[in-house]
Design a protein around this motif. Structure first.
Motif, PDB file in Angstrom:
ATOM      1  N   VAL A  80       0.748  -1.101  -0.106  1.00  0.00           N
ATOM      2  CA  VAL A  80       0.043   0.019   0.071  1.00  0.00           C
ATOM      3  C   VAL A  80       1.184   1.060  -0.234  1.00  0.00           C
ATOM      4  CG1 VAL A  80      -1.453   1.246   0.761  1.00  0.00           C
ATOM      5  CG2 VAL A  80      -1.158  -1.120   1.514  1.00  0.00           C
ATOM      6  N   THR A  81       0.862   2.139  -0.976  1.00  0.00           N
ATOM      7  CA  THR A  81       1.798   2.914  -1.418  1.00  0.00           C
ATOM      8  C   THR A  81       1.273   4.342  -1.928  1.00  0.00           C
ATOM      9  OG1 THR A  81       3.991   3.419  -2.147  1.00  0.00           O
ATOM     10  CG2 THR A  81       2.936   2.223  -3.398  1.00  0.00           C
ATOM     11  N   GLY A  82       1.863   4.974  -2.244  1.00  0.00           N
ATOM     12  CA  GLY A  82       2.036   6.472  -3.264  1.00  0.00           C
ATOM     13  C   GLY A  82       1.573   7.306  -1.886  1.00  0.00           C
ATOM     14  N   LEU A  83       0.483   8.001  -1.756  1.00  0.00           N
ATOM     15  CA  LEU A  83       0.429   9.122  -1.390  1.00  0.00           C
ATOM     16  C   LEU A  83      -0.105   9.044   0.043  1.00  0.00           C
ATOM     17  CD1 LEU A  83      -1.403  12.161  -3.632  1.00  0.00           C
ATOM     18  CD2 LEU A  83       0.485  11.550  -2.600  1.00  0.00           C
ATOM     19  N   THR A  84       0.539   8.049   0.624  1.00  0.00           N
ATOM     20  CA  THR A  84       0.425   7.427   1.831  1.00  0.00           C
ATOM     21  C   THR A  84       1.448   8.041   3.356  1.00  0.00           C
ATOM     22  OG1 THR A  84       1.910   5.684   1.462  1.00  0.00           O
ATOM     23  CG2 THR A  84      -1.020   5.490   1.138  1.00  0.00           C
ATOM     24  N   THR A  85       1.010   8.376   4.049  1.00  0.00           N
ATOM     25  CA  THR A  85       2.305   8.477   5.193  1.00  0.00           C
ATOM     26  C   THR A  85       3.001   8.026   5.325  1.00  0.00           C
ATOM     27  OG1 THR A  85       0.375   9.344   6.948  1.00  0.00           O
ATOM     28  CG2 THR A  85       1.880   8.871   8.185  1.00  0.00           C
ATOM     29  N   SER A  86       2.989   6.523   4.705  1.00  0.00           N
ATOM     30  CA  SER A  86       4.013   5.854   4.823  1.00  0.00           C
ATOM     31  C   SER A  86       3.870   4.329   3.962  1.00  0.00           C
ATOM     32  CB  SER A  86       4.877   4.840   6.099  1.00  0.00           C
ATOM     33  OG  SER A  86       3.516   4.278   6.714  1.00  0.00           O
ATOM     34  N   THR A  87       4.794   3.759   3.013  1.00  0.00           N
ATOM     35  CA  THR A  87       4.397   2.551   2.290  1.00  0.00           C
ATOM     36  C   THR A  87       4.547   1.407   3.717  1.00  0.00           C
ATOM     37  OG1 THR A  87       5.484   3.546   0.429  1.00  0.00           O
ATOM     38  CG2 THR A  87       5.582   1.294   0.543  1.00  0.00           C
ATOM     39  N   LYS A  88       3.278   0.338   3.099  1.00  0.00           N
ATOM     40  CA  LYS A  88       3.035  -0.551   4.163  1.00  0.00           C
ATOM     41  C   LYS A  88       3.463  -1.414   2.880  1.00  0.00           C
ATOM     42  CE  LYS A  88       1.541  -2.302   7.777  1.00  0.00           C
ATOM     43  NZ  LYS A  88       1.602  -2.231   9.222  1.00  0.00           N
ATOM     44  N   VAL A  89       4.381  -2.448   3.269  1.00  0.00           N
ATOM     45  CA  VAL A  89       4.033  -4.247   2.903  1.00  0.00           C
ATOM     46  C   VAL A  89       3.565  -4.884   3.126  1.00  0.00           C
ATOM     47  CG1 VAL A  89       5.765  -5.657   1.542  1.00  0.00           C
ATOM     48  CG2 VAL A  89       5.932  -3.177   1.126  1.00  0.00           C
ATOM     49  N   SER A  90       2.446  -6.119   3.062  1.00  0.00           N
ATOM     50  CA  SER A  90       2.501  -7.535   4.576  1.00  0.00           C
ATOM     51  C   SER A  90       2.593  -8.366   3.858  1.00  0.00           C
ATOM     52  CB  SER A  90       1.123  -6.939   4.797  1.00  0.00           C
ATOM     53  OG  SER A  90       0.945  -5.357   4.623  1.00  0.00           O
TER      54      SER A  90
END
Length: 231
Positions: A80-90
């Motif tokens: 989950v990435t892009g215009l986010t507070t952080s990139t989340k990889v799960s």
């Protein structure tokens, strides 16, 4: 005075002890220790829910661009990435273990003229987006599949509705043909918006982004209450 049994009585007592051991004790030893853990059996597909019939998980036409994608659980990552507070990889397990599961019956309508009503189970896309944090500039969500198929939605579609990314259908783990590990259950949208094998959720500020079929003339909104071809 203590009386000891004679040899004949001793033999009888010994024989009784052997019989009791064989009948009562030996069967328990042969079974081994009983585990306190529940042993899971293979899931069975359900074909009705709350008295209403469901389609089978085989009642789908194969129409993916590059054919079914076969993904190993150990290799899978959702970003989950892009215009986010952080990139989340799960990982697959992290997604299932760290989020509430939801279920609902939703009908997929394909532009080819067929449909399938399925009992889906999954996690809310809204929860996955919240994990990464939302940049105030974001207004659009682009989803990308393992085969590079893409489609997009307004951010509000996920934030204002209980839209799930499913890992089960009709009580069984989703087969590769249907989108394992995850397929988007895009309620009120035509089937081409139901992206399979989802690997990336990207927040952008480009509401005009057009995915695979949308860039070929299909409606960008994909709303069921309007034509799938055109704006």
């Amino acid at each position: 005075m203590v009386t000891f049994p004679n040899s004949k009585q001793a033999l009888v007592i010994a024989a009784i002890a052997v019989v009791l051991f064989v009948v009562l004790v030996l069967p328990v030893l042969q079974k081994g220790p009983v585990s306190g853990e529940t042993k899971a059996l293979a899931a069975v597909e359900v074909r009705s829910y709350q008295g209403k019939p469901l389609s089978s998980i085989t009642d789908f036409h194969e129409n993916s661009i590059l054919g079914p994608q076969h993904i190993n659980e150990s290799d899978y990552l959702l970003t989950v990435t892009g215009l986010t507070t952080s990139t989340k990889v799960s990982t697959y397990r992290e997604i299932l273990d760290n989020h509430q599961h939801y279920s609902k019956v939703v009908t997929l309508h394909c532009v080819e003229g067929w449909d399938a009503t399925i009992f889906w189970e999954g996690v809310l896309v809204r929860d996955l987006i919240k994990d990464a944090g939302i940049d105030p500039r974001a207004n659009t969500v682009v989803l990308t599949a393992h085969d590079w198929y893409t489609t997009s939605f307004p951010l509000s579609y996920f934030m204002d509705n209980d839209i799930i990314m499913a890992y089960k259908m009709n009580n069984v783990t989703m087969p590769a043909e249907r989108g394992y590990p995850f397929e988007l259950v895009a309620e009120d949208k035509w089937g081409y918006k139901w992206i399979k094998w989802v690997e990336k959720i990207e927040l952008t500020n480009d509401p005009n982004y057009r995915g695979y079929w949308e860039s070929r003339g299909y409606s960008n909104s994909g709303n069921l209450n309007s034509s799938f071809y055109g704006l």
